[in-house]
Design a protein around this motif. Structure first.
Motif, short mmCIF file in Angstrom:
data_model
loop_
_atom_site.label_atom_id
_atom_site.label_comp_id
_atom_site.label_asym_id
_atom_site.label_seq_id
_atom_site.Cartn_x
_atom_site.Cartn_y
_atom_site.Cartn_z
N PHE A 13 38.69 -6.36 60.97
CA PHE A 13 39.39 -7.35 60.15
C PHE A 13 40.83 -7.35 60.24
O PHE A 13 41.59 -8.49 60.25
N LEU A 37 31.37 -0.22 58.26
CA LEU A 37 32.29 -1.06 57.23
C LEU A 37 33.61 -0.44 57.47
O LEU A 37 34.73 -1.37 57.65
N GLU A 38 33.80 0.74 58.06
CA GLU A 38 35.25 1.01 58.52
C GLU A 38 35.54 0.65 59.87
O GLU A 38 36.89 0.12 59.84
N ARG A 98 36.44 -3.13 58.87
CA ARG A 98 37.91 -3.18 57.97
C ARG A 98 38.97 -3.07 59.37
O ARG A 98 39.97 -3.98 59.35
N LYS A 99 38.72 -2.24 60.32
CA LYS A 99 39.77 -2.23 61.48
C LYS A 99 39.91 -3.50 62.39
O LYS A 99 40.92 -4.02 62.66
N SER A 158 37.87 -13.69 49.55
CA SER A 158 38.17 -12.47 49.00
C SER A 158 37.77 -12.81 47.43
O SER A 158 37.35 -11.77 46.68
#
Length: 591
Positions: free
Chosen positions: A364, A357-358, A361-362, A422
């Motif tokens: 993304f 997930l991290e 996120r990066k 979102s």
């Protein structure tokens, strides 16, 4: 093993038997002493009387045998008169030669011991005869002989027999009384004690349901009541402990992190289910930790905790089978009361998903930045060109403005998709469920995409029955099929084909969107529903795609409780299958 009841009765019996035996011996001696004393007193008086009679007659030479025989018969004694030499002048004895010989011997002994008055008991016990003698004196006071009186004392044996008969009779009666009284005593006192002892044994074995019967309120009743209260308290404590232990065990066994407990000697004493899944090595408990743990980094963590007695935490990449995972391993010392070293607790926390997930996120942030940077750069560059004088050239100005319009539209679509995604992820979708004719819905979608199909000369064939109806949100369903068909157009070369087929089963309606495009590699299939992931980045970006379409499709299908699957072969084509539940309203009602 003799039980308490038998011991009690046996003790009472031995006690009473000992008392009666002692009493019999004491009574026998007392009767014996009294009997002998009485006989001695009688013989002493009789001998004195006979000696006086012989002296009155004129001495030993004037004795009258007839009178002495009568006296001997009346007194039931043996009378003898002897001279100073011990020779018998008269004897009323019987015919027993052995007894006569003893009698003559005693007469001679008397003559030899003139100063003695009585014989010792040892002489008279020999033949069970008691002797007594008295000297015969002349008128001048000289001793001229003896008067001997003897009497058999074998009556003592009869007395002893009677005494012991009485004692044995008493002992037998006492035994009966002991049995009766002992039975009552054991029933009243011993039985509760035995019951309490049995309950105590059961409690020691762990059977906390054992109970003893409660007697009337006395000392034994208090004992039984106290034991029952103790048993109930122990049972409640064990039940509470079992509940606590079950909760703790359930918590430890079902926690996702692997837990390992190592004692102070390095032996594994506990391992939960998650840890056992990591190390499928059979038996784990009571093994050394380094016999189970295969990773040197983890062994080093355990050794560091043993040496420093401090918490140690490290992130390690570990391979389990064919899968590589990111594991955060924490080791903590277990210190008991009085700083007593107990062992080590090792926790395996799988952070693979967190790392993923991290990274997403990066990615993304990087993708959004990259996607926005390109149109912004284009808009800024062409705006500057226009401001520098390109406005004076109508053809160039028109071309630049069309590019600016196109890039602004691309930014608008990107922002719209981001906002839509979102909202879907944060709040979920609120669906307006209606009965949607599938063929009509697909026809409307295809109409909106005709220009794109014609631009690439792609033929689209639809095979959908008129009667097929699905329940769902019409607007969201259009989004699904627009994205799927758009992707098929995007990745299908000019002159290719797209097929839209629908079928139904008992519970589901399945729609397949197939193309004859470039296909997707097998390794990339698991990632195609990630945001901004593109199979062919250059082609999708040139076409104006945002890379968010399939992510939105996945969330819409999940909101409809449906499924989406993909099959693809490189350079042959791709097939997306979306499946809808027929009775979707019933499914929502269950939820």
């Amino acid at each position: 093993m003799i039980n308490f009841r038998a011991k009690l009765i046996l003790s009472l019996f031995i006690l009473i038997a000992a008392v009666l035996a002692a009493l019999g011996i004491w009574l026998g001696q007392m009767f014996k002493s009294y009997y002998l004393a009485t006989i001695n007193d009688r013989l002493e008086r009789e001998t004195s009387l006979l000696a006086s009679a012989v002296e009155d007659w004129g001495g030993t030479e004037a004795i009258n045998p007839v009178v002495l025989d009568e006296w001997s018969e009346q007194m039931d004694t043996r009378l003898s008169v002897a001279d100073n030499n011990g020779d018998l002048l008269y004897d009323s004895g019987g015919t027993d030669e052995e007894e006569n010989a003893v009698h003559r011997d005693i007469a001679h002994r008397i003559s030899e011991t003139l100063n003695e008055k009585n014989y010792q008991t040892s002489l008279m016990r020999k033949m069970d005869v008691q002797y007594h003698w008295t000297p015969i004196l002349t008128k001048t006071g000289e001793q001229e002989g003896y008067v001997i009186v003897s009497m058999r004392v074998d009556a003592l044996d009869e007395i002893y027999g009677q005494i012991w008969a009485i004692l044995l009779t008493s002992l037998g009666l006492s035994l009966l009384l002991i049995i009766l009284i002992g039975t009552k005593i054991t029933t009243r006192y011993v039985k509760p004690i035995e019951s309490a002892a049995m309950v105590a044994i059961e409690l020691a074995k762990g059977n906390y349901r054992a109970r003893t019967y409660e007697t009337p309120p006395d000392e034994m009743g208090m004992l039984s009541t106290s034991i029952n209260i103790l048993a109930r308290n122990l049972q409640e404590m064990m039940q509470a402990q079992e509940v606590h232990q079950n909760r703790l065990t359930t918590l430890i066994e079902n926690i996702e992190s692997g837990l390992l407990l190592i004692d102070d000697r390095g032996y594994i004493v506990m391992a939960n289910r998650s840890f056992k899944k990591m190390y499928s090595t059979g038996r784990i408990i009571k093994k050394r930790y380094y016999e189970v743990i295969t990773q040197e980094d983890v062994i080093k963590i355990v050794e560091d905790v043993f040496m420093t007695e401090k918490n140690v935490r490290r992130q390690i990449k570990m391979t389990f089978g064919l899968e590589e995972k990111d594991i955060e391993v924490s080791g903590a010392p277990i210190i008991g009361t009085n700083d007593e070293w107990k062992g080590i607790l090792v926790v395996y926390h799988d952070i693979t998903e967190i790392k993923h997930l991290e990274q997403m996120r990066k990615d993304f942030v990087a993708n959004v930045s990259h996607e926005l940077k390109t149109p912004i750069t284009s808009i800024k560059g062409f705006s500057e060109t226009l401001l520098d004088g390109a406005l004076n050239d109508p053809d160039a100005a028109k071309m630049f403005l069309e590019i600016i319009w196109k890039e602004s539209g691309r930014m608008e679509r990107l922002v719209a998709d981001l906002l839509d995604l979102s909202k879907i992820e944060q709040k979920g979708l609120t669906l307006n469920l209606t009965a949607v004719p599938l063929k009509k819905l697909l026809s409307e979608v295809i109409v909106t995409l005709e220009s794109r199909l014609e631009a690439k000369d792609i033929a689209l064939q639809m095979n959908v029955s008129d009667h097929l109806v699905i329940q769902g949100d019409e607007y969201r369903l259009k989004q699904v099929f627009v994205n799927l068909i758009t992707n098929a157009i995007l990745y299908t070369p000019k002159g290719g084909q797209i097929f839209v087929d629908a079928s139904e089963s008992d519970q589901m309606v399945n729609v397949k969107v197939s193309d004859t495009g470039i296909g997707i590699e097998k390794a990339e299939l698991p990632r195609i529903f990630e945001r901004f992931y593109r199979v062919d980045k250059a082609r999708s970006r040139d076409s104006g795609g945002t890379g968010l379409g399939l992510a939105i499709v996945k969330h819409i299908m999940e909101a409809h409780h449906g499924k989406i699957n993909v099959e693809s072969k490189l350079n042959e084509g791709t097939t997306f299958t979306v499946s809808f539940i027929k009775n979707l309203r019933n499914d929502f009602t269950k939820d």
